[in-house]
Design an enzyme around this catalytic site. Sequence first.
Site, PDB file in Angstrom:
ATOM      1  N   ASP A 136      -5.516  -3.827   5.639  1.00  0.00           N
ATOM      2  CA  ASP A 136      -5.173  -3.534   7.027  1.00  0.00           C
ATOM      3  C   ASP A 136      -4.926  -4.849   7.770  1.00  0.00           C
ATOM      4  O   ASP A 136      -5.280  -5.925   7.282  1.00  0.00           O
ATOM      5  CB  ASP A 136      -6.315  -2.783   7.720  1.00  0.00           C
ATOM      6  N   ASP A 138      -6.182  -6.682  11.059  1.00  0.00           N
ATOM      7  CA  ASP A 138      -7.225  -6.659  12.087  1.00  0.00           C
ATOM      8  C   ASP A 138      -6.840  -7.597  13.223  1.00  0.00           C
ATOM      9  O   ASP A 138      -6.618  -8.796  13.001  1.00  0.00           O
ATOM     10  CB  ASP A 138      -8.569  -7.083  11.498  1.00  0.00           C
TER      11      ASP A 138
END
Length: 211
Positions: A136, A138
């Site tokens: 992901d 962040d």
Amino acid sequence: MIDSAFVVLPHDLLWGMPLSALPDDAPQWAVDTLLAGQPVVVRRQAMPAGQVAVGLRGRGREQRYAASMWLTNVYRRVTPEQLIDCPSEHIQDWPALRALRQVRPVMDALERVWGVGGSAGFELASGIAALNQDSDLDLILRTPAPFSRRCAAELVEALAASVCRVDVQLQLDQGAVALREWARPAGRVLLKTASGARLVSDPWHLAEVCA
């Protein structure tokens, strides 16, 4: 070395932690991390004056180790805000890095300070491989002033089109809140502070947070 009075914030990356700061029972991979000159990341935890809570990261997600160090040992610091310029010539163009370039106009349009944390921030700051195909992105959004639920919902929607999942933490003076939680129409959210986490209705309402 940096003066012990300087301020560090969660997600800052620090260089200079000595082996002597690790307890005797620290795992070997943590020792190897420091021997390799890798940075540590600032954790959100109250510490005595002159010290900072940090985390070490190894190659696998299961390799995370909490520790602390003296600020006087720090010789370099990189903040999330310094990492928003993702170089196009990065050796491996992971989805998270493509997403960073993709969402930058959206984040810049907020006219608030923001930066990159997590694996993407670590790799951009250190040059050490930390990302993979499924990582992901962040992000950290500095929100010392209130950020409405409506604005949060609009930001979640705008980031939904990115090439990978984007997780944003709203960083307040008193802690941090997940953007997706605050984007809900109503309900309490989890505010993470240096003294622990608690559910609050409005994380910018100091009377409630301190009650």
